[in-house]
Design a protein around this motif. Structure first.
Motif, PDB file in Angstrom:
ATOM      1  N   ASN A   2       0.837  -1.196   0.000  1.00  0.00           N
ATOM      2  CA  ASN A   2       0.000   0.000   0.000  1.00  0.00           C
ATOM      3  C   ASN A   2       0.873   1.247   0.000  1.00  0.00           C
ATOM      4  O   ASN A   2       2.070   1.192   0.293  1.00  0.00           O
ATOM      5  N   GLN A   3       0.277   2.385  -0.320  1.00  0.00           N
ATOM      6  CA  GLN A   3       1.049   3.618  -0.479  1.00  0.00           C
ATOM      7  C   GLN A   3       1.676   4.082   0.838  1.00  0.00           C
ATOM      8  O   GLN A   3       2.770   4.664   0.837  1.00  0.00           O
ATOM      9  N   GLU A   4       1.017   3.821   1.950  1.00  0.00           N
ATOM     10  CA  GLU A   4       1.595   4.222   3.232  1.00  0.00           C
ATOM     11  C   GLU A   4       2.901   3.480   3.497  1.00  0.00           C
ATOM     12  O   GLU A   4       3.892   4.073   3.949  1.00  0.00           O
ATOM     13  N   SER A   5       2.917   2.183   3.188  1.00  0.00           N
ATOM     14  CA  SER A   5       4.141   1.391   3.372  1.00  0.00           C
ATOM     15  C   SER A   5       5.244   1.849   2.424  1.00  0.00           C
ATOM     16  O   SER A   5       6.421   1.885   2.794  1.00  0.00           O
ATOM     17  N   ARG A   7       5.606   4.905   1.204  1.00  0.00           N
ATOM     18  CA  ARG A   7       6.115   6.199   1.686  1.00  0.00           C
ATOM     19  C   ARG A   7       7.066   5.999   2.864  1.00  0.00           C
ATOM     20  O   ARG A   7       8.112   6.658   2.957  1.00  0.00           O
ATOM     21  N   ALA A   8       6.747   5.085   3.751  1.00  0.00           N
ATOM     22  CA  ALA A   8       7.616   4.809   4.894  1.00  0.00           C
ATOM     23  C   ALA A   8       8.952   4.229   4.437  1.00  0.00           C
ATOM     24  O   ALA A   8      10.017   4.594   4.960  1.00  0.00           O
ATOM     25  N   ILE A 349       3.200   9.814  -4.938  1.00  0.00           N
ATOM     26  CA  ILE A 349       3.636   9.091  -3.746  1.00  0.00           C
ATOM     27  C   ILE A 349       4.871   9.762  -3.145  1.00  0.00           C
ATOM     28  O   ILE A 349       4.961   9.955  -1.920  1.00  0.00           O
ATOM     29  N   ALA A 353       5.247  11.568   0.526  1.00  0.00           N
ATOM     30  CA  ALA A 353       6.252  11.089   1.482  1.00  0.00           C
ATOM     31  C   ALA A 353       7.084  12.244   2.023  1.00  0.00           C
ATOM     32  O   ALA A 353       7.443  12.270   3.212  1.00  0.00           O
ATOM     33  N   GLU A 356       4.913  14.657   4.384  1.00  0.00           N
ATOM     34  CA  GLU A 356       4.645  14.063   5.696  1.00  0.00           C
ATOM     35  C   GLU A 356       5.755  14.337   6.700  1.00  0.00           C
ATOM     36  O   GLU A 356       5.532  14.261   7.904  1.00  0.00           O
TER      37      GLU A 356
END
Length: 394
Positions: A2-5, A7-8, A349, A353, A356
């Motif tokens: 997923n995009q959150e992963s 970005r992390a 993305i 990132a 954030e």
């Protein structure tokens, strides 16, 4: 993923910047000085800190000795403290074993024992700088080799190489690593003492577990499959890191991802495969570029963005589906999965990132109007440097 992963993962991949990439450089045909360019170790650190401030992923600066020596009255502890005040730290220490006139016939492989001792003393000096600055990496590139058959005994040179590097290895801090780089040719044209990844790998085996291979993406022959080399070195536990740049003909030192972005994507695909399938293998990710016609800070920012772009696209690969295609022998289906990931627009993305963590969504656009950079470039044209500076093309 997923995009959150994704970005992390992007934020967790540090990219080291080379001090020499911020200074004026040139070719044998000439140099094109940039007004306000970094002239000494302080200004190089300032410019590297600017890239980190804009991107958030460049916390360390590699230095080159003696190009980056502190001024008289200052120590490496002072330089490390200055870097800290700018929000970065000193990264890999790079000995210069190619520029001194004594190294005409080689440094650590030289047939003259006195020259070899001089080279080893320099390695030990750099190991001491590691200790003072907190650096964990001693990054070795040699120009050693010969131009003509019979010029020197190749077998003897290999033993000199191993014996000399072993002394430098022993001098490192206990938690330090020696990264052993290789290069197909140049400046030697008959044979190069560290010519390919296999030569470097076997030397590292002789030195010890903390000696690993450094892959410079521009140091290979045309169409060499670098991602295969990367996968093999990960499997053998000997991948020490990268010097990222790009090439068309030889060691061009172009902005990484500018000539062959798909190859960079494929490298990151193997780095993820060689780890947990979710993030890239933990190793030293460094830029090594010589900017001759580009603006230095801009070129560095773009290089960082290109590395992140390749990584983000590689994170998008559907590895479960890919594995099914591979087991089924579906050649084009498997290839299409990689192509689909590569052709995805990951700019949204990447922008998210950065935002954030309080960085600009478009670092290059932000750089164009950055008042700190403008002030520094203007000041450097009228004020003397704080230390002597040197480097490629200087």
């Amino acid at each position: 993923m997923n995009q959150e992963s994704i970005r992390a993962a992007l934020r967790a991949l540090p990219i080291e910047l080379p001090s020499w990439g911020f200074a004026n450089a040139g070719t044998r045909f000439g140099a094109f000085p940039e007004p306000g360019v970094a002239r000494d170790i302080y200004e190089k650190i300032e410019d590297a800190a600017t890239v980190h401030r804009l991107t958030g992923v460049c916390p360390t600066v590699a230095v080159h000795i003696p190009w980056d020596l502190p001024p008289v009255g200052k120590t490496w502890a002072d330089i490390a403290e200055f870097a800290k005040s700018e929000g970065v730290a000193i990264g890999a220490i790079n000995p210069n074993l190619f520029q001194d006139h004594d190294y005409k016939l080689g440094s650590v492989c030289n047939p003259d024992l006195a020259v070899r001792k001089k080279a080893v003393a320099h390695l030990k000096e750099c190991a001491e700088i590691m200790e003072v600055t907190g650096s964990k990496l001693l990054s070795i590139w040699l120009a050693d080799g010969t131009n003509y058959p019979g010029q020197d005994d190749i077998k003897s040179r290999r033993q000199r190489l191993i014996d000399s590097l072993a002394e430098g290895y022993a001098a490192m801090p206990d938690d330090g690593e020696m990264l052993v780089e290789y290069k197909l040719f140049e400046p030697a044209f008959y044979h190069t003492d560290l010519a390919d990844w296999g030569t470097s790998y076997t030397v590292c085996q002789k030195l010890g577990d903390r000696a690993k291979v450094l892959v410079d993406t521009g140091h290979h022959g045309h169409y060499t499959n670098i991602e295969f080399i990367v996968s093999t070195l990960i499997s053998e536990g000997r991948l020490g890191g990268f010097h990222f740049n790009d090439r068309r003909y030889a060691d061009d030192d172009l902005i990484v991802g500018s000539a062959n972005p798909y190859a960079l994507f494929c490298i990151f695909h193997e780095l993820i495969n060689g780890n947990d399938g979710k993030t890239a293998f933990q190793t030293a990710y460094m830029l090594d570029q010589s900017h001759t016609v580009e603006k230095k800070i801009e070129a560095m920012v773009l290089s960082v963005l290109n590395v992140q772009t390749a990584y983000a696209k590689a994170l998008l690969v559907d590895r479960a589906a890919l594995a099914e295609m591979q087991v089924a022998g579906d050649v084009m289906g498997a290839h299409a999965i990689l192509r689909d990931a590569y052709e995805t627009d990951v700019r949204p993305i990447l922008a998210a990132a950065r935002e954030e963590i309080g960085r600009p969504a478009d670092p290059l656009k932000a750089l164009a109007s950055d008042e700190i950079v403008k002030e520094r470039r203007a000041r450097r044209q009228v004020e003397p440097a704080r230390a002597s500076g040197a480097g490629l093309g200087a």
